[in-house]
Design a protein around this motif. Structure first.
Motif, PDB file in Angstrom:
ATOM      1  N   ARG A 287       0.820  -1.114  -0.026  1.00  0.00           N
ATOM      2  CA  ARG A 287      -0.064   0.018  -0.197  1.00  0.00           C
ATOM      3  C   ARG A 287       0.828   1.183  -0.163  1.00  0.00           C
ATOM      4  NH1 ARG A 287      -5.655   0.103   1.376  1.00  0.00           N
ATOM      5  NH2 ARG A 287      -6.347  -2.098   1.880  1.00  0.00           N
ATOM      6  N   TRP A 288       1.863   1.304   0.863  1.00  0.00           N
ATOM      7  CA  TRP A 288       2.839   2.471   0.784  1.00  0.00           C
ATOM      8  C   TRP A 288       3.989   2.565  -0.141  1.00  0.00           C
ATOM      9  CZ3 TRP A 288       3.273   1.802   6.854  1.00  0.00           C
ATOM     10  CH2 TRP A 288       1.932   2.359   7.429  1.00  0.00           C
ATOM     11  N   GLY A 289       4.031   1.308  -0.868  1.00  0.00           N
ATOM     12  CA  GLY A 289       5.044   1.515  -2.030  1.00  0.00           C
ATOM     13  C   GLY A 289       6.598   1.472  -1.648  1.00  0.00           C
ATOM     14  N   VAL A 290       6.596   0.703  -0.638  1.00  0.00           N
ATOM     15  CA  VAL A 290       8.197   0.614  -0.036  1.00  0.00           C
ATOM     16  C   VAL A 290       8.586  -0.705   0.008  1.00  0.00           C
ATOM     17  CG1 VAL A 290       7.037   0.424   2.555  1.00  0.00           C
ATOM     18  CG2 VAL A 290       9.259   1.437   2.384  1.00  0.00           C
ATOM     19  N   HIS A 291       9.968  -1.055  -0.068  1.00  0.00           N
ATOM     20  CA  HIS A 291      10.469  -2.419  -0.110  1.00  0.00           C
ATOM     21  C   HIS A 291      10.840  -2.735   1.337  1.00  0.00           C
ATOM     22  CE1 HIS A 291      12.271  -5.917  -1.509  1.00  0.00           C
ATOM     23  NE2 HIS A 291      13.311  -5.769  -0.681  1.00  0.00           N
ATOM     24  N   ILE A 292      10.225  -3.898   1.805  1.00  0.00           N
ATOM     25  CA  ILE A 292      10.650  -4.248   3.154  1.00  0.00           C
ATOM     26  C   ILE A 292      11.478  -5.634   3.027  1.00  0.00           C
ATOM     27  CG2 ILE A 292       9.944  -5.142   5.286  1.00  0.00           C
ATOM     28  CD1 ILE A 292       7.308  -3.193   5.050  1.00  0.00           C
ATOM     29  N   THR A 293      12.570  -5.580   3.513  1.00  0.00           N
ATOM     30  CA  THR A 293      13.367  -6.858   3.333  1.00  0.00           C
ATOM     31  C   THR A 293      12.977  -7.849   4.531  1.00  0.00           C
ATOM     32  OG1 THR A 293      15.148  -5.657   2.474  1.00  0.00           O
ATOM     33  CG2 THR A 293      15.771  -7.761   3.409  1.00  0.00           C
ATOM     34  N   TRP A 294      12.754  -9.052   4.104  1.00  0.00           N
ATOM     35  CA  TRP A 294      12.323  -9.824   5.329  1.00  0.00           C
ATOM     36  C   TRP A 294      13.536 -10.950   5.521  1.00  0.00           C
ATOM     37  CZ3 TRP A 294       6.815 -12.106   5.872  1.00  0.00           C
ATOM     38  CH2 TRP A 294       5.960 -11.280   5.481  1.00  0.00           C
ATOM     39  N   LEU A 295      13.953 -10.898   6.759  1.00  0.00           N
ATOM     40  CA  LEU A 295      15.173 -11.812   7.191  1.00  0.00           C
ATOM     41  C   LEU A 295      14.843 -12.842   8.127  1.00  0.00           C
ATOM     42  CD1 LEU A 295      17.809  -9.036   7.884  1.00  0.00           C
ATOM     43  CD2 LEU A 295      17.408 -10.015   5.742  1.00  0.00           C
ATOM     44  N   GLU A 296      15.513 -13.923   8.047  1.00  0.00           N
ATOM     45  CA  GLU A 296      15.377 -14.881   9.046  1.00  0.00           C
ATOM     46  C   GLU A 296      16.850 -15.471   9.591  1.00  0.00           C
ATOM     47  OE1 GLU A 296      12.936 -18.349   7.561  1.00  0.00           O
ATOM     48  OE2 GLU A 296      11.054 -16.952   7.666  1.00  0.00           O
TER      49      GLU A 296
ATOM     50  N   VAL B 116      17.242 -14.112   3.264  1.00  0.00           N
ATOM     51  CA  VAL B 116      16.259 -13.219   2.782  1.00  0.00           C
ATOM     52  C   VAL B 116      15.328 -14.065   2.481  1.00  0.00           C
ATOM     53  CG1 VAL B 116      15.791 -11.404   1.197  1.00  0.00           C
ATOM     54  CG2 VAL B 116      18.073 -11.363   2.117  1.00  0.00           C
ATOM     55  N   VAL B 117      13.877 -13.804   3.014  1.00  0.00           N
ATOM     56  CA  VAL B 117      12.731 -14.460   2.573  1.00  0.00           C
ATOM     57  C   VAL B 117      11.762 -13.537   2.075  1.00  0.00           C
ATOM     58  CG1 VAL B 117      13.335 -16.596   4.153  1.00  0.00           C
ATOM     59  CG2 VAL B 117      11.965 -14.576   4.868  1.00  0.00           C
TER      60      VAL B 117
ATOM     61  N   HIS C  65       7.166 -12.849   2.068  1.00  0.00           N
ATOM     62  CA  HIS C  65       5.633 -13.377   2.665  1.00  0.00           C
ATOM     63  C   HIS C  65       5.477 -14.804   2.228  1.00  0.00           C
ATOM     64  CE1 HIS C  65       1.274 -13.591   2.702  1.00  0.00           C
ATOM     65  NE2 HIS C  65       1.457 -12.912   3.648  1.00  0.00           N
ATOM     66  N   ASN C  66       5.818 -15.106   1.005  1.00  0.00           N
ATOM     67  CA  ASN C  66       5.325 -16.549   0.449  1.00  0.00           C
ATOM     68  C   ASN C  66       6.240 -17.692   1.243  1.00  0.00           C
ATOM     69  OD1 ASN C  66       3.514 -16.034  -1.209  1.00  0.00           O
ATOM     70  ND2 ASN C  66       4.328 -16.068  -2.766  1.00  0.00           N
ATOM     71  N   SER C  67       7.623 -17.235   1.498  1.00  0.00           N
ATOM     72  CA  SER C  67       8.591 -18.414   1.733  1.00  0.00           C
ATOM     73  C   SER C  67       8.928 -18.288   3.223  1.00  0.00           C
ATOM     74  CB  SER C  67       9.899 -18.134   0.961  1.00  0.00           C
ATOM     75  OG  SER C  67      10.747 -17.066   1.314  1.00  0.00           O
ATOM     76  N   ALA C  68       8.408 -17.201   3.954  1.00  0.00           N
ATOM     77  CA  ALA C  68       8.544 -16.979   5.399  1.00  0.00           C
ATOM     78  C   ALA C  68       8.071 -18.189   6.148  1.00  0.00           C
ATOM     79  CB  ALA C  68       7.920 -15.968   6.045  1.00  0.00           C
ATOM     80  N   SER C  69       8.909 -18.609   7.479  1.00  0.00           N
ATOM     81  CA  SER C  69       8.721 -19.659   8.205  1.00  0.00           C
ATOM     82  C   SER C  69       7.531 -19.181   8.989  1.00  0.00           C
ATOM     83  CB  SER C  69       9.914 -20.280   9.022  1.00  0.00           C
ATOM     84  OG  SER C  69      11.005 -20.055   8.441  1.00  0.00           O
ATOM     85  N   ARG C  70       6.613 -20.226   9.136  1.00  0.00           N
ATOM     86  CA  ARG C  70       5.427 -20.073   9.793  1.00  0.00           C
ATOM     87  C   ARG C  70       5.249 -21.036  11.278  1.00  0.00           C
ATOM     88  NH1 ARG C  70       4.576 -17.893   4.997  1.00  0.00           N
ATOM     89  NH2 ARG C  70       2.980 -16.121   5.040  1.00  0.00           N
ATOM     90  N   ASN C  71       6.352 -21.776  11.298  1.00  0.00           N
ATOM     91  CA  ASN C  71       6.202 -22.744  12.521  1.00  0.00           C
ATOM     92  C   ASN C  71       7.394 -22.938  13.402  1.00  0.00           C
ATOM     93  OD1 ASN C  71       3.635 -24.193  11.685  1.00  0.00           O
ATOM     94  ND2 ASN C  71       5.072 -24.822  10.028  1.00  0.00           N
ATOM     95  N   GLY C  72       7.760 -21.459  13.605  1.00  0.00           N
ATOM     96  CA  GLY C  72       8.701 -21.266  14.556  1.00  0.00           C
ATOM     97  C   GLY C  72      10.147 -21.912  14.216  1.00  0.00           C
ATOM     98  N   GLU C  73      10.448 -22.217  12.938  1.00  0.00           N
ATOM     99  CA  GLU C  73      11.585 -22.935  12.652  1.00  0.00           C
ATOM    100  C   GLU C  73      13.032 -22.284  12.973  1.00  0.00           C
ATOM    101  OE1 GLU C  73       8.917 -22.510  10.712  1.00  0.00           O
ATOM    102  OE2 GLU C  73       8.587 -24.114   9.471  1.00  0.00           O
ATOM    103  N   PRO C  74      13.105 -20.851  12.631  1.00  0.00           N
ATOM    104  CA  PRO C  74      14.267 -20.141  13.158  1.00  0.00           C
ATOM    105  C   PRO C  74      14.467 -20.291  14.475  1.00  0.00           C
ATOM    106  CG  PRO C  74      13.080 -19.007  11.255  1.00  0.00           C
ATOM    107  CD  PRO C  74      12.287 -19.992  11.700  1.00  0.00           C
ATOM    108  N   PHE C  75      13.359 -20.003  15.275  1.00  0.00           N
ATOM    109  CA  PHE C  75      13.470 -20.074  16.682  1.00  0.00           C
ATOM    110  C   PHE C  75      13.998 -21.449  17.274  1.00  0.00           C
ATOM    111  CE2 PHE C  75      11.628 -17.167  20.263  1.00  0.00           C
ATOM    112  CZ  PHE C  75      12.216 -17.827  21.248  1.00  0.00           C
ATOM    113  N   ARG C  76      13.362 -22.509  16.915  1.00  0.00           N
ATOM    114  CA  ARG C  76      13.627 -23.758  17.370  1.00  0.00           C
ATOM    115  C   ARG C  76      15.157 -24.070  16.844  1.00  0.00           C
ATOM    116  NH1 ARG C  76      10.770 -28.432  17.889  1.00  0.00           N
ATOM    117  NH2 ARG C  76       8.944 -27.286  18.497  1.00  0.00           N
ATOM    118  N   ALA C  77      15.444 -23.832  15.680  1.00  0.00           N
ATOM    119  CA  ALA C  77      16.897 -24.015  15.289  1.00  0.00           C
ATOM    120  C   ALA C  77      18.039 -23.405  16.287  1.00  0.00           C
ATOM    121  CB  ALA C  77      17.056 -23.813  13.908  1.00  0.00           C
ATOM    122  N   LEU C  78      17.636 -22.115  16.426  1.00  0.00           N
ATOM    123  CA  LEU C  78      18.314 -21.270  17.370  1.00  0.00           C
ATOM    124  C   LEU C  78      18.541 -21.996  18.962  1.00  0.00           C
ATOM    125  CD1 LEU C  78      20.366 -18.948  18.193  1.00  0.00           C
ATOM    126  CD2 LEU C  78      17.927 -17.647  18.879  1.00  0.00           C
TER     127      LEU C  78
END
Ligand code: SF4
Length: 278
Positions: free
Chosen positions: A64-73, A86-87, A89-102
């Motif tokens: 909506r605001w025409g701005v690029h947002i970089t998604w990181l995991e 760099v991920v 909206h489509n490829s972002a983890s949704r089951n806590g994977e980065p958190f669990r891996a950490l």
């Protein structure tokens, strides 16, 4: 008076996916005439435990605001050869994977004193991206802390004085005297909003779904509405053989209690303020 939202570059705008940081992003865009300058980057760090409404909101602000947002995991460098990815909206983890891996990598659970999750999944992930991808040595880190978050504001300003970091934290909302009431009024008149309840200007469901920094009553109120949301936290405590907090019930016990009769409310909650912004 100078426009406090006019950002000197190089700058990284930390976008948490909450109403306050989105408000700030909008103000910064407006201060720059409707488009961000090249030397200002917007970054959202996904832990994998944010609500899908948060991910949708981040995406909607960008479009909506025409701005690029970089998604990181965060990534385990020993396995992936990189400490972040760099991920989208489509490829972002949704089951806590980065958190669990950490947690697996570091072999302990974060807690209110050692917030390994904020430090690694957010702060250091942004730092690594700034240095390795953007090639920055020093930058301004623009954070959406409000004037009513006095303790966190003074901590951030104190940290600046130590010059320990490659960045200097800039808090335009706090400087402009913006409180949660201002943020709520702003969103009342927008054509879209974060799809999570706004309770007296706070978002109890915000950030990681059942973050250990939230008050126990809030956690149990969320569990009562959505019992499955407890599963990741229960499994993670079980696998680690420990609890996120030594001063309260395990997530398994909280889930059990939340299903019994009782009155759990968001407003009566006395949660510690989470270090991740709204
Ligand atoms: S929201 Fe809570 S659990 Fe998530 S990164 Fe921040 S402190 Fe950690």
């Amino acid at each position: 008076m100078d426009n406090l939202y006019f950002i000197e570059g190089p700058a990284v705008i930390s976008f948490s996916g909450g109403r306050s940081s989105a408000y700030m992003l909008n103000e910064i865009i407006q201060a720059h005439g409707g488009a961000l300058p090249d030397e200002a980057k917007v970054i959202f760090c996904n832990t994998g435990l944010e609500h899908h409404e948060t991910l949708d909101f981040v995406q909607e602000c960008a479009s909506r605001w025409g701005v690029h947002i970089t998604w990181l995991e965060w990534r385990d460098k020993a396995i992936f050869g990189t400490a972040f990815d760099v991920v989208s909206h489509n490829s972002a983890s949704r089951n806590g994977e980065p958190f669990r891996a950490l947690v697996r990598k570091r072999r302990y659970l974060p807690n209110p004193v050692t917030r390994l999750c904020t430090a690694e999944l957010k702060v250091k992930t942004i730092e690594r991206y700034c240095k390795q991808v953007l090639g920055l040595k020093e930058w301004n880190s623009v954070v959406g802390l409000r004037a009513d978050e006095r303790h966190r504001v003074s901590n951030a300003l104190r940290r600046n004085e130590t010059s320990k970091d490659a960045w200097e934290t800039v808090l335009p909302m706090a400087e402009a005297g913006i409180t949660k009431r201002d943020v709520s009024s702003f969103w009342q008149y927008q054509p879209f909003d974060l799809g999570l309840p706004n309770i007296n200007g706070s978002t109890p469901h915000g950030n990681c779904r059942l973050c250990f920094m939230k008050g126990q009553r809030t956690i149990m109120a969320i569990m009562r509405l959505d019992p499955n949301s407890a599963d990741w936290w229960i499994d993670t405590e079980k696998e680690a053989g420990a609890t996120f907090r030594s001063d309260r019930l395990s997530y398994a016990d909280m889930k059990q209690l939340s299903q019994d009769q009782g009155d759990f409310g968001f407003e009566a909650d006395e949660g510690l303020p989470c270090m991740c912004t709204d």
